[in-house]
Design a protein around this motif. Structure first.
Motif, PDB file in Angstrom:
ATOM      1  N   GLN A  45       0.821  -1.207   0.000  1.00 45.36           N
ATOM      2  CA  GLN A  45       0.000   0.000   0.000  1.00 45.36           C
ATOM      3  C   GLN A  45       0.859   1.263   0.000  1.00 45.36           C
ATOM      4  N   ALA A  46       2.082   1.168   0.581  1.00 42.79           N
ATOM      5  CA  ALA A  46       2.923   2.353   0.731  1.00 42.79           C
ATOM      6  C   ALA A  46       3.918   2.531  -0.393  1.00 42.79           C
ATOM      7  N   SER A  47       3.794   1.760  -1.453  1.00 44.00           N
ATOM      8  CA  SER A  47       4.757   1.884  -2.544  1.00 44.00           C
ATOM      9  C   SER A  47       4.581   3.220  -3.237  1.00 44.00           C
ATOM     10  N   PRO A  48       5.656   3.927  -3.501  1.00 40.80           N
ATOM     11  CA  PRO A  48       5.536   5.244  -4.139  1.00 40.80           C
ATOM     12  C   PRO A  48       4.966   5.168  -5.539  1.00 40.80           C
ATOM     13  N   ALA A  49       5.192   4.041  -6.215  1.00 42.65           N
ATOM     14  CA  ALA A  49       4.716   3.943  -7.595  1.00 42.65           C
ATOM     15  C   ALA A  49       3.200   3.941  -7.656  1.00 42.65           C
ATOM     16  N   SER A  50       2.579   3.238  -6.683  1.00 40.65           N
ATOM     17  CA  SER A  50       1.116   3.179  -6.691  1.00 40.65           C
ATOM     18  C   SER A  50       0.499   4.515  -6.316  1.00 40.65           C
ATOM     19  N   LEU A  51       1.193   5.259  -5.382  1.00 41.50           N
ATOM     20  CA  LEU A  51       0.652   6.551  -4.974  1.00 41.50           C
ATOM     21  C   LEU A  51       0.902   7.619  -6.023  1.00 41.50           C
ATOM     22  N   ALA A  52       1.997   7.495  -6.714  1.00 43.19           N
ATOM     23  CA  ALA A  52       2.342   8.523  -7.686  1.00 43.19           C
ATOM     24  C   ALA A  52       1.701   8.298  -9.044  1.00 43.19           C
ATOM     25  N   SER A  53       1.070   7.162  -9.245  1.00 50.30           N
ATOM     26  CA  SER A  53       0.467   6.890 -10.560  1.00 50.30           C
ATOM     27  C   SER A  53      -0.750   7.775 -10.761  1.00 50.30           C
ATOM     28  N   PRO A  54      -0.878   8.409 -11.897  1.00 53.76           N
ATOM     29  CA  PRO A  54      -2.010   9.321 -12.110  1.00 53.76           C
ATOM     30  C   PRO A  54      -3.352   8.602 -12.232  1.00 53.76           C
ATOM     31  N   VAL A  55      -3.384   7.373 -12.777  1.00 55.49           N
ATOM     32  CA  VAL A  55      -4.647   6.637 -12.981  1.00 55.49           C
ATOM     33  C   VAL A  55      -4.782   5.597 -11.883  1.00 55.49           C
ATOM     34  N   PRO A  56      -5.816   5.676 -11.018  1.00 57.62           N
ATOM     35  CA  PRO A  56      -5.964   4.674  -9.949  1.00 57.62           C
ATOM     36  C   PRO A  56      -6.327   3.308 -10.535  1.00 57.62           C
ATOM     37  N   PRO A  57      -5.724   2.234 -10.002  1.00 56.88           N
ATOM     38  CA  PRO A  57      -6.040   0.891 -10.535  1.00 56.88           C
ATOM     39  C   PRO A  57      -7.440   0.430 -10.100  1.00 56.88           C
ATOM     40  N   VAL A  58      -7.975  -0.517 -10.827  1.00 58.03           N
ATOM     41  CA  VAL A  58      -9.299  -1.074 -10.515  1.00 58.03           C
ATOM     42  C   VAL A  58      -9.156  -2.060  -9.362  1.00 58.03           C
ATOM     43  N   VAL A  59      -9.936  -1.813  -8.260  1.00 52.28           N
ATOM     44  CA  VAL A  59      -9.841  -2.629  -7.049  1.00 52.28           C
ATOM     45  C   VAL A  59     -11.187  -3.335  -6.849  1.00 52.28           C
ATOM     46  N   SER A  60     -11.120  -4.587  -6.449  1.00 53.45           N
ATOM     47  CA  SER A  60     -12.347  -5.352  -6.205  1.00 53.45           C
ATOM     48  C   SER A  60     -12.963  -4.948  -4.878  1.00 53.45           C
ATOM     49  N   MET A  61     -14.195  -5.425  -4.645  1.00 52.84           N
ATOM     50  CA  MET A  61     -14.905  -5.080  -3.414  1.00 52.84           C
ATOM     51  C   MET A  61     -14.194  -5.653  -2.194  1.00 52.84           C
ATOM     52  N   ALA A  62     -13.723  -6.891  -2.285  1.00 52.75           N
ATOM     53  CA  ALA A  62     -13.034  -7.510  -1.144  1.00 52.75           C
ATOM     54  C   ALA A  62     -11.740  -6.754  -0.819  1.00 52.75           C
ATOM     55  N   ARG A  63     -11.032  -6.394  -1.905  1.00 49.54           N
ATOM     56  CA  ARG A  63      -9.785  -5.658  -1.693  1.00 49.54           C
ATOM     57  C   ARG A  63     -10.056  -4.289  -1.082  1.00 49.54           C
ATOM     58  N   ARG A  64     -11.132  -3.643  -1.527  1.00 48.50           N
ATOM     59  CA  ARG A  64     -11.471  -2.331  -0.983  1.00 48.50           C
ATOM     60  C   ARG A  64     -11.827  -2.424   0.494  1.00 48.50           C
ATOM     61  N   ARG A  65     -12.560  -3.511   0.860  1.00 46.85           N
ATOM     62  CA  ARG A  65     -12.938  -3.683   2.267  1.00 46.85           C
ATOM     63  C   ARG A  65     -11.697  -3.896   3.138  1.00 46.85           C
ATOM     64  N   ILE A  66     -10.766  -4.683   2.623  1.00 41.96           N
ATOM     65  CA  ILE A  66      -9.526  -4.919   3.385  1.00 41.96           C
ATOM     66  C   ILE A  66      -8.762  -3.607   3.576  1.00 41.96           C
ATOM     67  N   LEU A  67      -8.728  -2.793   2.528  1.00 42.13           N
ATOM     68  CA  LEU A  67      -8.024  -1.514   2.620  1.00 42.13           C
ATOM     69  C   LEU A  67      -8.681  -0.569   3.624  1.00 42.13           C
ATOM     70  N   GLU A  68     -10.039  -0.574   3.625  1.00 44.72           N
ATOM     71  CA  GLU A  68     -10.734   0.295   4.579  1.00 44.72           C
ATOM     72  C   GLU A  68     -10.483  -0.146   6.013  1.00 44.72           C
ATOM     73  N   GLU A  69     -10.497  -1.479   6.244  1.00 39.84           N
ATOM     74  CA  GLU A  69     -10.213  -1.974   7.590  1.00 39.84           C
ATOM     75  C   GLU A  69      -8.775  -1.627   8.011  1.00 39.84           C
ATOM     76  N   GLU A  70      -7.869  -1.787   7.062  1.00 43.81           N
ATOM     77  CA  GLU A  70      -6.469  -1.447   7.371  1.00 43.81           C
ATOM     78  C   GLU A  70      -6.313   0.048   7.659  1.00 43.81           C
ATOM     79  N   ARG A  71      -7.051   0.854   6.914  1.00 43.43           N
ATOM     80  CA  ARG A  71      -7.004   2.296   7.125  1.00 43.43           C
ATOM     81  C   ARG A  71      -7.548   2.659   8.499  1.00 43.43           C
TER      82      ARG A  71
END
Length: 232
Positions: A184-210
């Motif tokens: 999640q903390a990789s600079p490449a993913s944060l610096a990329s102008p186009v956000p990647p497509v994330v699934s619902m399960a992945r989004r839920r995991i990210l929200e819990e982690e956040r």
């Protein structure tokens, strides 16, 4: 009416009177060659004082005996004995002198020394400031050769000494970034102008982690505040 005697012919042309100034000069010269008894005595005393030199403080003066006019031999001898006794008494009762401990020459006053020191310090400081100003002026002065033409301002190619290169946005090491995972903390993913497509399960995991990271951050801040209150 009396006639004036100035600018008159002498009575006898072969005999001319000596001028007044010349007579005074001759009289003073004769007096120097043969001084009177009073003047001779004063000159002798003055010469004796010069030969003796300056008297030290506390020194006993040595008497010089001379028989007076009309003084009998007995009174002259008595006077000499009295003077000798007086000198002996003064010599025995005078203070012990230590000339080696006496000051040889008067030193300069403290105030004068401080003034000279301040004056030298001021001159030295002024000289250093002038030298620094000339050095600074020479550093900021470019030597332009003859015939050179400048069409644009110079570009800065080197950064200031002792300063690290500026970090780009999104690449700073923040506290929340350390709590996130490496993916999640990789600079490449944060610096990329186009956000990647994330699934619902992945989004839920990210929200819990956040949410977990936010709770941890708040716990850290609360703990720091409690420590500060205890320290006070």
């Amino acid at each position: 009416r009396k006639e004036k005697k100035d600018n008159m012919k002498p009575k006898h042309p072969e005999e001319q009177e000596i001028p007044f100034r010349l007579r005074e000069l001759m009289r003073s010269r004769e007096a120097m060659k043969c001084p009177g008894p009073g003047k001779r005595r004063a000159a002798e005393e003055k010469q004796q004082q010069k030969s003796q030199g300056p008297k030290a403080p506390g020194a006993v003066p040595v008497p010089r005996f001379r028989r007076g006019k009309g003084e009998s031999e007995r009174s002259y001898v008595c006077r000499m004995q009295q003077e000798v006794q007086r000198v002996l008494f003064l010599a025995e009762n005078q203070l012990q002198r230590e000339p080696e401990k006496e000051a040889t020459a008067p030193e300069k006053s403290k105030r004068k020394k401080e003034f000279q020191k301040k004056k030298l310090e001021k001159a030295r400081k002024k000289k250093e400031e002038k030298k620094e100003a000339l050095l600074e002026k020479s550093l900021f002065q470019d030597k332009v050769p003859f015939g050179e033409v400048v069409t644009q301002p110079p570009t800065i190619t080197s950064r200031p000494r002792g300063r690290a290169p500026a970090q780009q946005a999104g690449r700073k090491q923040l506290l929340l970034r350390a709590r996130l995972g490496p993916s999640q903390a990789s600079p490449a993913s944060l610096a990329s102008p186009v956000p990647p497509v994330v699934s619902m399960a992945r989004r839920r995991i990210l929200e819990e982690e956040r949410a977990r990271v936010i709770r941890a951050y708040r716990d850290i801040q609360r703990r720091k505040q409690l420590e500060r209150e205890r320290a006070q």
